[in-house]
Design a protein around this motif. Structure first.
Motif, PDB file in Angstrom:
ATOM      1  N   ASN A  66      -2.390  15.695  -9.830  1.00  0.00           N
ATOM      2  CA  ASN A  66      -3.601  16.293  -9.283  1.00  0.00           C
ATOM      3  C   ASN A  66      -3.439  16.497  -7.780  1.00  0.00           C
ATOM      4  O   ASN A  66      -2.526  15.964  -7.155  1.00  0.00           O
ATOM      5  CB  ASN A  66      -4.812  15.407  -9.573  1.00  0.00           C
ATOM      6  CG  ASN A  66      -4.970  15.109 -11.050  1.00  0.00           C
ATOM      7  OD1 ASN A  66      -4.803  16.015 -11.878  1.00  0.00           O
ATOM      8  ND2 ASN A  66      -5.283  13.870 -11.390  1.00  0.00           N
ATOM      9  N   SER A  67      -4.327  17.280  -7.214  1.00  0.00           N
ATOM     10  CA  SER A  67      -4.256  17.501  -5.778  1.00  0.00           C
ATOM     11  C   SER A  67      -4.666  16.229  -5.034  1.00  0.00           C
ATOM     12  O   SER A  67      -5.310  15.343  -5.587  1.00  0.00           O
ATOM     13  CB  SER A  67      -5.186  18.655  -5.385  1.00  0.00           C
ATOM     14  OG  SER A  67      -6.519  18.357  -5.757  1.00  0.00           O
ATOM     15  N   GLY A  68      -4.296  16.151  -3.764  1.00  0.00           N
ATOM     16  CA  GLY A  68      -4.648  14.994  -2.955  1.00  0.00           C
ATOM     17  C   GLY A  68      -3.472  14.059  -2.759  1.00  0.00           C
ATOM     18  O   GLY A  68      -2.334  14.345  -3.153  1.00  0.00           O
ATOM     19  N   THR A  69      -3.749  12.926  -2.114  1.00  0.00           N
ATOM     20  CA  THR A  69      -2.720  11.944  -1.814  1.00  0.00           C
ATOM     21  C   THR A  69      -3.147  10.579  -2.333  1.00  0.00           C
ATOM     22  O   THR A  69      -4.231  10.412  -2.886  1.00  0.00           O
ATOM     23  CB  THR A  69      -2.485  11.860  -0.292  1.00  0.00           C
ATOM     24  OG1 THR A  69      -3.663  11.324   0.336  1.00  0.00           O
ATOM     25  CG2 THR A  69      -2.183  13.229   0.290  1.00  0.00           C
ATOM     26  N   THR A  70      -2.275   9.618  -2.131  1.00  0.00           N
ATOM     27  CA  THR A  70      -2.560   8.247  -2.569  1.00  0.00           C
ATOM     28  C   THR A  70      -3.457   7.500  -1.593  1.00  0.00           C
ATOM     29  O   THR A  70      -3.785   6.337  -1.834  1.00  0.00           O
ATOM     30  CB  THR A  70      -1.245   7.468  -2.730  1.00  0.00           C
ATOM     31  OG1 THR A  70      -0.502   7.526  -1.497  1.00  0.00           O
ATOM     32  CG2 THR A  70      -0.399   8.063  -3.851  1.00  0.00           C
TER      33      THR A  70
ATOM     34  N   LEU B  22       0.830  -1.204   0.000  1.00  0.00           N
ATOM     35  CA  LEU B  22       0.000   0.000   0.000  1.00  0.00           C
ATOM     36  C   LEU B  22       0.862   1.249   0.000  1.00  0.00           C
ATOM     37  O   LEU B  22       1.802   1.374   0.789  1.00  0.00           O
ATOM     38  CB  LEU B  22      -0.914   0.018   1.233  1.00  0.00           C
ATOM     39  CG  LEU B  22      -2.062  -0.987   1.274  1.00  0.00           C
ATOM     40  CD1 LEU B  22      -2.785  -0.902   2.604  1.00  0.00           C
ATOM     41  CD2 LEU B  22      -3.029  -0.753   0.133  1.00  0.00           C
ATOM     42  N   LYS B  23       0.550   2.169  -0.895  1.00  0.00           N
ATOM     43  CA  LYS B  23       1.217   3.470  -0.917  1.00  0.00           C
ATOM     44  C   LYS B  23       0.261   4.480  -0.310  1.00  0.00           C
ATOM     45  O   LYS B  23      -0.688   4.928  -0.939  1.00  0.00           O
ATOM     46  CB  LYS B  23       1.581   3.862  -2.351  1.00  0.00           C
ATOM     47  CG  LYS B  23       2.576   2.921  -3.009  1.00  0.00           C
ATOM     48  CD  LYS B  23       2.871   3.320  -4.434  1.00  0.00           C
ATOM     49  CE  LYS B  23       3.534   4.673  -4.503  1.00  0.00           C
ATOM     50  NZ  LYS B  23       3.909   5.030  -5.902  1.00  0.00           N
ATOM     51  N   MET B  24       0.485   4.816   0.945  1.00  0.00           N
ATOM     52  CA  MET B  24      -0.432   5.670   1.683  1.00  0.00           C
ATOM     53  C   MET B  24       0.221   6.993   2.046  1.00  0.00           C
ATOM     54  O   MET B  24       1.411   7.055   2.373  1.00  0.00           O
ATOM     55  CB  MET B  24      -0.893   4.984   2.965  1.00  0.00           C
ATOM     56  CG  MET B  24       0.198   4.243   3.703  1.00  0.00           C
ATOM     57  SD  MET B  24      -0.219   3.812   5.374  1.00  0.00           S
ATOM     58  CE  MET B  24       0.011   5.377   6.193  1.00  0.00           C
ATOM     59  N   ALA B  25      -0.586   8.065   1.946  1.00  0.00           N
ATOM     60  CA  ALA B  25      -0.178   9.414   2.346  1.00  0.00           C
ATOM     61  C   ALA B  25       0.960   9.971   1.507  1.00  0.00           C
ATOM     62  O   ALA B  25       1.672  10.862   1.947  1.00  0.00           O
ATOM     63  CB  ALA B  25       0.198   9.443   3.828  1.00  0.00           C
ATOM     64  N   PHE B  26       1.152   9.450   0.285  1.00  0.00           N
ATOM     65  CA  PHE B  26       2.112  10.041  -0.651  1.00  0.00           C
ATOM     66  C   PHE B  26       1.380  11.057  -1.524  1.00  0.00           C
ATOM     67  O   PHE B  26       0.178  10.911  -1.782  1.00  0.00           O
ATOM     68  CB  PHE B  26       2.739   8.967  -1.545  1.00  0.00           C
ATOM     69  CG  PHE B  26       3.733   8.082  -0.851  1.00  0.00           C
ATOM     70  CD1 PHE B  26       5.028   8.514  -0.644  1.00  0.00           C
ATOM     71  CD2 PHE B  26       3.376   6.817  -0.398  1.00  0.00           C
ATOM     72  CE1 PHE B  26       5.957   7.699  -0.006  1.00  0.00           C
ATOM     73  CE2 PHE B  26       4.289   5.999   0.237  1.00  0.00           C
ATOM     74  CZ  PHE B  26       5.587   6.443   0.435  1.00  0.00           C
ATOM     75  N   PRO B  27       2.071  12.088  -2.026  1.00  0.00           N
ATOM     76  CA  PRO B  27       1.427  13.005  -2.973  1.00  0.00           C
ATOM     77  C   PRO B  27       0.989  12.249  -4.224  1.00  0.00           C
ATOM     78  O   PRO B  27       1.637  11.302  -4.657  1.00  0.00           O
ATOM     79  CB  PRO B  27       2.536  14.023  -3.291  1.00  0.00           C
ATOM     80  CG  PRO B  27       3.478  13.938  -2.134  1.00  0.00           C
ATOM     81  CD  PRO B  27       3.428  12.520  -1.654  1.00  0.00           C
TER      82      PRO B  27
END
Length: 340
Positions: A182-186, A172-177
């Motif tokens: 686009n705006s937001g995170t993974t 899991l790739k969490m809290a990465f740009p």
């Protein structure tokens, strides 16, 4: 307004079918709901509690966790406030929350807004619990993350540790740009569900906390929040007794959170406050049905198409033409016959 008052008859063969029209404003995220209701500065858009009042355990015993805001109360509030005639903004000053209650301007709608954000409740609650996890791993006992404080680096290191650990163990790739630009995170909805709903994944997060006591304390909060999110985001109908159980469960979780993580160790976010303080009442007002059908998830899924329409498939003469083309293409996208 006319359709709601008059009967709408549609002929069908030799009969006329009567329809009753009910207009509901729903599927708005918190930013859009605040924009149309004029509550840009409110801690909660469902009740009149301030940040300080929401963190007092007495608010649970005094039964203050109730939905008290409505279009009528917001309009009544405007009668006693000073409004700038040029901008329409309410003149505010420091310490006036007890009289203004976060109201910044007059509402621009004539119907009560069903301020239910099922998807954002999941995402923001996950972000909040992850931040709490970072603080526990770093051993930081205050919620502020000012760049001038040396503890900020400890929190950043804890976040990097969690990201690397979860990527290695689960992929899991969490809290990465967001890598798409686009705006937001993974941390998408699917990622958030795995982090909160799956026990094995949740335990992988908690095993990074050194103290068993603090690990058990955070585990209890995470499990309870996951249960509330699952019940609230469903589309099933609950019995009256189950709604009463949900109310008791939410209030007990709210109390457990305030006693386990009092200020300044942690500050409950407005989203978590709404989830634990008001979700059971929202279910009750929805005829005991879960809030899954009122979620903004469907609109959020169209964001990538809207972005493409605005950039590639719409006129750039002016904003009116641009938005008109986007609205037409969105209508065509929602119509399966036209899409084919």
């Amino acid at each position: 307004e006319t359709l709601q008052v008059q009967e709408m008859l549609i002929p069908c063969y030799n009969h006329a079918i009567k329809f009753n029209v009910v207009i509901r404003i729903s599927a708005l995220d918190r930013k859009a709901a605040n924009a149309v209701s004029g509550m840009g500065g409110a801690y909660c858009d469902l009740c009149h509690l301030s940040l300080d009042q929401a963190h007092e355990v007495s608010c649970i015993g005094e039964d203050l966790l109730r939905i008290t805001r409505s279009l009528e109360t917001n309009k009544a509030l405007l009668e006693n406030l000073d409004i700038d005639p040029l901008t329409g903004e309410i003149k505010s000053k420091k310490g006036d929350y007890s009289t203004r209650f976060g109201q910044k301007r007059a509402p621009i709608v004539e119907k009560d807004i069903e301020s239910v954000q099922g998807l954002h409740m999941l995402l923001r609650s996950t972000d909040f619990l992850l931040k709490l996890l970072y603080h526990e791993i770093a051993g930081v006992n205050h919620w502020s993350e000012s760049v001038c404080m040396r503890d900020v680096q400890f929190i950043k290191n804890a976040k990097l540790k969690v990201q690397a650990h979860m990527k290695e163990k689960t992929g899991l790739k969490m809290a990465f740009p967001d890598s798409t630009g686009n705006s937001g995170t993974t941390t998408t909805g699917n990622v958030a569900r795995r982090l909160l709903y799956e026990r094995d994944v949740r335990e992988l997060l908690l095993e990074l906390i050194d103290s068993e006591e603090r690990r058990d304390k955070l585990r209890a909060i995470m499990v309870r929040v996951a249960v509330v999110l699952r019940v609230v985001s469903s589309t099933r109908k609950l019995s009256n007794s189950k709604v009463d159980e949900l109310e008791a469960f939410c209030k007990e979780t709210y109390r457990l959170f305030l006693t386990s993580y009092p200020r300044p160790v942690c500050e409950m976010s407005p989203t978590v406050h709404k989830l634990l303080g008001h979700s059971w009442e929202l279910v009750s007002l929805n005829d005991n049905y879960g809030l899954g059908t009122l979620s903004e998830g469907g609109i959020e899924s169209a964001n990538k198409f809207l972005r493409r329409y605005r950039i590639q498939l719409s006129r750039k003469c002016n904003q009116h033409d641009n938005l008109t083309d986007c609205a037409k293409r969105l209508c065509a996208y929602e119509d399966s016959h036209r899409r084919e």
